[in-house]
Design a protein around this motif. Structure first.
Motif, PDB file in Angstrom:
ATOM      1  N   VAL A   1       8.385   5.391   0.274  1.00  0.00           N
ATOM      2  CA  VAL A   1       9.182   4.441   1.230  1.00  0.00           C
ATOM      3  C   VAL A   1       7.918   3.614   2.318  1.00  0.00           C
ATOM      4  O   VAL A   1       6.782   4.517   2.940  1.00  0.00           O
ATOM      5  CB  VAL A   1       9.640   5.244   2.413  1.00  0.00           C
ATOM      6  CG1 VAL A   1      10.355   3.841   3.221  1.00  0.00           C
ATOM      7  CG2 VAL A   1      10.795   5.373   2.104  1.00  0.00           C
ATOM      8  N   MET A   2       7.714   3.131   2.362  1.00  0.00           N
ATOM      9  CA  MET A   2       6.184   1.949   3.322  1.00  0.00           C
ATOM     10  C   MET A   2       6.540   1.942   4.725  1.00  0.00           C
ATOM     11  O   MET A   2       7.757   1.760   4.997  1.00  0.00           O
ATOM     12  CB  MET A   2       6.265   0.393   2.775  1.00  0.00           C
ATOM     13  CG  MET A   2       5.922   0.479   1.344  1.00  0.00           C
ATOM     14  SD  MET A   2       4.383   1.019   1.181  1.00  0.00           S
ATOM     15  CE  MET A   2       3.383  -0.594   2.181  1.00  0.00           C
ATOM     16  N   PRO A   3       5.675   2.378   5.221  1.00  0.00           N
ATOM     17  CA  PRO A   3       6.041   2.464   6.625  1.00  0.00           C
ATOM     18  C   PRO A   3       6.384   1.897   7.371  1.00  0.00           C
ATOM     19  O   PRO A   3       6.909   1.725   8.537  1.00  0.00           O
ATOM     20  CB  PRO A   3       4.516   3.103   7.869  1.00  0.00           C
ATOM     21  CG  PRO A   3       3.797   3.701   6.006  1.00  0.00           C
ATOM     22  CD  PRO A   3       4.240   2.675   5.240  1.00  0.00           C
ATOM     23  N   PHE A   4       6.107   0.485   7.538  1.00  0.00           N
ATOM     24  CA  PHE A   4       6.676  -0.637   7.795  1.00  0.00           C
ATOM     25  C   PHE A   4       8.174  -0.759   7.444  1.00  0.00           C
ATOM     26  O   PHE A   4       8.520  -1.481   8.573  1.00  0.00           O
ATOM     27  CB  PHE A   4       6.662  -2.320   6.741  1.00  0.00           C
ATOM     28  CG  PHE A   4       7.135  -2.503   5.760  1.00  0.00           C
ATOM     29  CD1 PHE A   4       8.297  -2.996   5.570  1.00  0.00           C
ATOM     30  CD2 PHE A   4       6.638  -2.239   4.515  1.00  0.00           C
ATOM     31  CE1 PHE A   4       9.406  -4.048   4.395  1.00  0.00           C
ATOM     32  CE2 PHE A   4       6.952  -3.217   3.622  1.00  0.00           C
ATOM     33  CZ  PHE A   4       8.444  -3.293   3.316  1.00  0.00           C
ATOM     34  N   TRP A   5       8.886  -0.385   6.836  1.00  0.00           N
ATOM     35  CA  TRP A   5      10.657   0.165   7.172  1.00  0.00           C
ATOM     36  C   TRP A   5      10.807   0.875   8.204  1.00  0.00           C
ATOM     37  O   TRP A   5      11.875  -0.064   8.394  1.00  0.00           O
ATOM     38  CB  TRP A   5      11.423   0.847   5.805  1.00  0.00           C
ATOM     39  CG  TRP A   5      10.700  -0.245   4.585  1.00  0.00           C
ATOM     40  CD1 TRP A   5      10.287  -0.264   3.208  1.00  0.00           C
ATOM     41  CD2 TRP A   5      12.063  -1.536   4.407  1.00  0.00           C
ATOM     42  NE1 TRP A   5      10.768  -1.429   2.818  1.00  0.00           N
ATOM     43  CE2 TRP A   5      11.996  -1.840   2.848  1.00  0.00           C
ATOM     44  CE3 TRP A   5      13.213  -1.690   5.007  1.00  0.00           C
ATOM     45  CZ2 TRP A   5      12.391  -2.739   3.002  1.00  0.00           C
ATOM     46  CZ3 TRP A   5      14.416  -2.355   4.867  1.00  0.00           C
ATOM     47  CH2 TRP A   5      13.469  -3.259   3.514  1.00  0.00           C
TER      48      TRP A   5
END
Length: 202
Positions: free
Chosen positions: A128-132
């Motif tokens: 999961v990308m941190p921006f989420w």
């Protein structure tokens, strides 16, 4: 590259973390709110069945036993393996996804490594990308290494992409990986998924 990804996933070989190119897209407020609510809902990860759901409970227990045996080489500690599978099943079903698909995605994305990090910074089992965490969570990207948090984010995000792509799983997987329109990644996930199907499932 396509054949190598597919071959490695079928052999169960650990792959480098594959995600990392997910694009941060603007979300309508209603979608952002719905995704945020889906992430925030707290519930126990252990599946529960009512007294009149004996058949469903038995099917789940058969699935758990079969998947535990298949996962044994990657996760040798029984308790950790069972907790992981219980959570995969729970979060996949909660998001309206098949557990075999989620397991296939995890195999390709992180090789079942809890602390995997891609070159772009995607984290955990489902990369999961941190921006989420900023878009629909509390902004704490370190929580993506927590098993249930990572699986919940990953399943909710994949469900979102599947809705965006109107049920087209190949396009949704491509969007999840940041390679929409290219067949290599979806084909690798589909190939890995076959290892996590019960006999008779297709």
């Amino acid at each position: 590259m396509k054949r190598r990804l597919l071959l490695l996933s079928l052999l169960g070989a650990p792959l480098a973390a594959q995600a990392g190119a997910q694009v941060e897209e603007p979300l309508a407020d209603s979608i952002r709110s719905a995704l945020g609510a889906a992430i925030a809902q707290s519930a126990p990860p252990r599946p529960r069945f009512e007294a009149d759901q004996l058949e469903a409970r038995m099917a789940y227990l058969r699935w758990l036993a079969a998947m535990s045996e298949r996962l044994k080489k990657r996760k040798t500690e029984t308790q950790i393996r069972i907790e992981f599978l219980e959570t995969v099943w729970y979060e996949a079903k909660r998001a309206g996804l098949e557990p075999s698909l989620v397991l296939g995605l995890i195999q390709v994305e992180s090789g079942f490594r809890k602390y995997a990090i891609s070159v772009a910074g995607a984290r955990g089992y489902m990369q999961v990308m941190p921006f989420w965490t900023r878009v629909i969570g509390d902004g704490d990207a370190s929580r993506l290494f927590h098993m249930q948090t990572n699986l919940r984010f990953g399943c909710v995000i994949l469900r979102h992409y599947l809705d965006v792509e109107r049920g087209n799983l190949a396009l949704a997987l491509g969007r999840y990986n940041g390679s929409r329109g290219r067949p290599e990644y979806p084909n690798a996930v589909f190939g890995a998924r076959r290892q996590w199907l019960l006999p008779g499932e297709m």
